[in-house]
Design an enzyme around this catalytic site. Structure first.
Site, PDB file in Angstrom:
ATOM      1  N   ASP A 134       0.807  -1.217   0.000  1.00 17.49           N
ATOM      2  CA  ASP A 134       0.000   0.000   0.000  1.00 17.49           C
ATOM      3  C   ASP A 134       0.845   1.275   0.000  1.00 17.49           C
ATOM      4  OD1 ASP A 134       0.970  -0.344   2.490  1.00 17.49           O
ATOM      5  OD2 ASP A 134      -0.935  -0.100   3.550  1.00 17.49           O
ATOM      6  N   HIS A 153      23.478   2.885 -18.946  1.00 15.38           N
ATOM      7  CA  HIS A 153      22.367   3.161 -18.030  1.00 15.38           C
ATOM      8  C   HIS A 153      22.623   2.620 -16.621  1.00 15.38           C
ATOM      9  CE1 HIS A 153      19.450   3.646 -21.664  1.00 15.38           C
ATOM     10  NE2 HIS A 153      20.227   4.695 -21.490  1.00 15.38           N
ATOM     11  N   ASP A 175      25.819  11.330 -14.077  1.00 17.23           N
ATOM     12  CA  ASP A 175      24.762  11.923 -14.909  1.00 17.23           C
ATOM     13  C   ASP A 175      23.587  12.152 -13.966  1.00 17.23           C
ATOM     14  OD1 ASP A 175      22.734  12.533 -16.702  1.00 17.23           O
ATOM     15  OD2 ASP A 175      23.280  10.964 -18.136  1.00 17.23           O
ATOM     16  N   ASP A 179      19.687  18.283 -16.877  1.00 16.58           N
ATOM     17  CA  ASP A 179      20.305  16.999 -17.245  1.00 16.58           C
ATOM     18  C   ASP A 179      21.781  17.260 -17.501  1.00 16.58           C
ATOM     19  OD1 ASP A 179      20.923  14.504 -18.236  1.00 16.58           O
ATOM     20  OD2 ASP A 179      19.687  14.663 -20.039  1.00 16.58           O
ATOM     21  N   HIS A 230      25.946   6.260 -28.695  1.00 13.85           N
ATOM     22  CA  HIS A 230      24.658   6.950 -28.527  1.00 13.85           C
ATOM     23  C   HIS A 230      24.673   8.263 -29.306  1.00 13.85           C
ATOM     24  CE1 HIS A 230      26.357   9.792 -25.561  1.00 13.85           C
ATOM     25  NE2 HIS A 230      26.899   8.750 -24.936  1.00 13.85           N
ATOM     26  N   HIS A 266      19.151  15.460 -26.937  1.00 12.54           N
ATOM     27  CA  HIS A 266      17.688  15.322 -27.025  1.00 12.54           C
ATOM     28  C   HIS A 266      17.082  16.635 -26.553  1.00 12.54           C
ATOM     29  CE1 HIS A 266      17.989  14.737 -22.637  1.00 12.54           C
ATOM     30  NE2 HIS A 266      18.991  13.935 -22.905  1.00 12.54           N
ATOM     31  N   HIS A 274      13.663  13.564 -21.624  1.00 16.27           N
ATOM     32  CA  HIS A 274      13.687  13.385 -23.084  1.00 16.27           C
ATOM     33  C   HIS A 274      12.389  14.029 -23.553  1.00 16.27           C
ATOM     34  CE1 HIS A 274      16.494   9.689 -22.495  1.00 16.27           C
ATOM     35  NE2 HIS A 274      17.097  10.826 -22.274  1.00 16.27           N
ATOM     36  N   GLU A 291      25.753  16.046 -25.406  1.00 17.00           N
ATOM     37  CA  GLU A 291      26.349  15.072 -24.508  1.00 17.00           C
ATOM     38  C   GLU A 291      27.161  13.980 -25.185  1.00 17.00           C
ATOM     39  OE1 GLU A 291      23.394  12.388 -22.722  1.00 17.00           O
ATOM     40  OE2 GLU A 291      21.821  13.664 -23.521  1.00 17.00           O
ATOM     41  N   TYR A 308      33.476   5.503 -24.431  1.00 14.46           N
ATOM     42  CA  TYR A 308      33.389   4.389 -23.472  1.00 14.46           C
ATOM     43  C   TYR A 308      34.284   3.264 -23.979  1.00 14.46           C
ATOM     44  CZ  TYR A 308      29.316   7.355 -22.966  1.00 14.46           C
ATOM     45  OH  TYR A 308      28.505   8.446 -22.847  1.00 14.46           O
ATOM     46  N   ARG A 351      31.609  11.043 -20.279  1.00  9.67           N
ATOM     47  CA  ARG A 351      30.563  11.800 -20.987  1.00  9.67           C
ATOM     48  C   ARG A 351      30.551  13.197 -20.390  1.00  9.67           C
ATOM     49  NH1 ARG A 351      26.814   8.516 -20.611  1.00  9.67           N
ATOM     50  NH2 ARG A 351      25.516   9.190 -18.870  1.00  9.67           N
ATOM     51  N   GLU A 379      27.985  16.492 -20.488  1.00  8.84           N
ATOM     52  CA  GLU A 379      26.637  16.863 -20.934  1.00  8.84           C
ATOM     53  C   GLU A 379      26.221  18.213 -20.375  1.00  8.84           C
ATOM     54  OE1 GLU A 379      23.457  14.255 -19.519  1.00  8.84           O
ATOM     55  OE2 GLU A 379      22.168  14.961 -21.145  1.00  8.84           O
TER      56      GLU A 379
HETATM   57  N1  GLY Z   1      20.100  11.429 -18.247  1.00 11.57           N
HETATM   58  C1  GLY Z   1      19.467  10.982 -19.416  1.00 11.57           C
HETATM   59  C2  GLY Z   1      20.177  11.393 -20.608  1.00 11.57           C
HETATM   60  O1  GLY Z   1      21.265  11.909 -20.524  1.00 11.57           O
HETATM   61  O2  GLY Z   1      19.675  11.291 -21.696  1.00 11.57           O
HETATM   62 MN    MN Z   2      20.671  13.702 -21.617  1.00 15.08          MN
HETATM   63 MN    MN Z   3      21.999  12.874 -18.766  1.00 19.63          MN
END
Ligand code: GLY
Ligand code: MN
Ligand code: MN
Length: 434
Positions: A36, A239, A256, A267, A346, A350, A357, A381, A385, A402, A404
């Site tokens: 619950d 991820h 991140d 982000d 990647h 975005h 996103h 970003e 890797y 990375r 970003e």
């Molecule tokens: N944190 C999600 C992305 O960088 O797209």
């Molecule tokens: Mn992002």
């Molecule tokens: Mn991110």
């Protein structure tokens, strides 16, 4: 919180875009986490965009045509429940507070919706987004159809209302940009704090806790997504968010993490050495990713289309992979073959807004990348890797980087909302030494 008039203006714009018909936009359901206990509640972004109303169990109806109006359905005022769960507006107070034309109890939905749907030509609704709402909307439609012999007609066309709203959400107003700037500032200060708090042998989750501390301390309501706090090789899992490994001296830490302030996401990713000093190999790769990001950011302006920043970052990275001796062949060859995906798999960003996103098409109707325009906000970003592989010297293995930032497209080029988060090798090492 935005002004009431901004939400009213959005509903007027939606009415204009609809032309004629009825839109039905429910908010998000409450979700059980276990037994619950619920997950922290988060409203639906489309519903919030049009109302500013944060309570669960609510639905907006917008009618366009000869008559234009917005109708909210929401929970009843309930003094008994409010003792347990806290304040709720109820229809009357919500109507005036949120500037709606009419408001009713959710209990009236099944009675009133068939009436509202009657004789409307088009239904604007996000069919497929929520099975429970789909079933209810179909029931209402069938109720109207049963009236056919009395001359009443039901909408014979269903249009995805998100199509109209996505395009509106893509262009941020001055008030939205103000919130996004504050969201970015909070997240940037959290990254700075993480750089100062990190020590060898701490756990990743201890650093995650620093982010939560900083987010809530400055009034953000939540992390915008589950923070990635990835030491060493964990950074090569894109991820990764277990955040439960020990931070090792000599490794990098990729974080991140961004927050949600009044509905709007930031982000940010930063990568820095756990020891406070980059090794020679780490620094070489870091400078490459930083150069790729600079090349991408230089393309964020109204002269370029959506994909130009990605193409610029990719060219710098791929050339770097060749110069390091990891990939063979020409730049064109490596771009053509896709061999760069061993290290960069990647895309470079975005849209960013109410959703991390965010809503909005990336191509125009003809299938071309859309041009960047003033008021759009996107992330930039690039990363690299390096999993253990024969074509790479061992001292580069398990480096994951990375960088970003969040960029607002302006008349002059772009405004980097997240520039308070240290980024150059010199700035990072100096902040970490403090
Ligand atoms: N944190 C999600 C992305 O960088 O797209
Ligand atoms: Mn992002
Ligand atoms: Mn991110």
């Amino acid at each position: 919180m935005l002004n009431l008039s901004e939400f009213q203006q959005r509903r007027r714009q939606l009415i204009k875009n609809m032309g004629a018909g009825i839109a039905i936009i429910p908010t998000a359901p409450e979700l059980i986490r276990n037994r619950d206990s619920h997950y922290p509640y988060r409203f639906d972004s489309y519903f919030y965009y049009l109302t500013g109303f944060k309570e669960p169990e609510a639905l907006l109806v917008v009618i366009a045509g000869e008559e234009n109006k917005s109708i909210l359905f929401c929970r009843d005022k309930d003094v008994e429940r409010e003792i347990w769960d806290g304040f709720r507006y109820g229809a009357d107070a919500a109507k005036s507070k949120f500037g709606l034309d009419e408001a009713y109890s959710m209990h009236q939905l099944d009675v009133l919706l068939p009436k509202l749907l009657a004789n409307q030509s088009k239904l604007f609704y996000s069919l497929g987004a929520d099975a429970a709402w789909d079933a209810r909307v179909m029931t209402w439609l069938n109720t109207v159809k049963r009236e056919a012999r009395t001359g009443i007609t039901a909408p014979d066309e269903i249009v995805d209302v998100r199509k109209l709203l996505d395009e509106m959400r893509l262009y941020k107003s001055a008030a939205e940009i103000d919130i996004m700037r504050r969201s970015a500032n909070i997240a940037a200060s959290a990254h700075r704090r993480a750089m100062q708090k990190v020590r060898p042998d701490k756990m990743e989750y201890e650093i995650e806790a620093e982010f939560l501390h900083e987010f809530y301390r400055f009034g953000a309501q939540a992390p915008a997504y589950t923070s990635i706090v990835a030491g060493g090789a964990n950074a090569c899992t894109l991820h990764y968010n277990a955040n439960n490994s020990v931070l090792k001296n000599g490794d990098l830490l990729l974080i991140d993490a961004g927050c949600e302030l009044d509905g709007y996401a930031s982000d940010i990713t930063r990568t820095f050495p756990i020891s406070g000093k980059f090794s020679a190999a780490q620094k070489e790769v870091y400078e490459l990713v930083l150069a790729a990001q600079a090349a991408a950011l230089a393309k964020v302006n109204t002269q370029n289309h959506w994909n130009a920043p990605h193409e610029a970052a990719l060219a710098v990275l791929a050339q770097g992979f060749i110069d390091f001796g990891w990939l063979k062949g020409s730049l064109d060859g490596v771009l053509e073959s896709g061999d760069y995906r061993q290290f960069y798999m990647h895309r470079t960003g975005h849209w960013l807004g109410l959703d991390v996103h965010d809503a909005g098409e990336y191509k125009d109707k003809a299938g071309n990348w859309r041009m960047l325009e003033e008021g759009m906000v996107l992330t930039v970003e690039p990363g690299c890797y390096i999993r253990p592989a024969e074509n790479v010297p061992e001292n580069f293995w398990n480096i994951g980087i990375r960088i970003e930032d969040d960029a607002l497209v302006t008349a002059a080029g772009c405004d980097i909302l997240t520039s308070d988060a240290p980024k150059t090798v010199a700035d990072i090492e100096s902040v970490m030494a403090q």
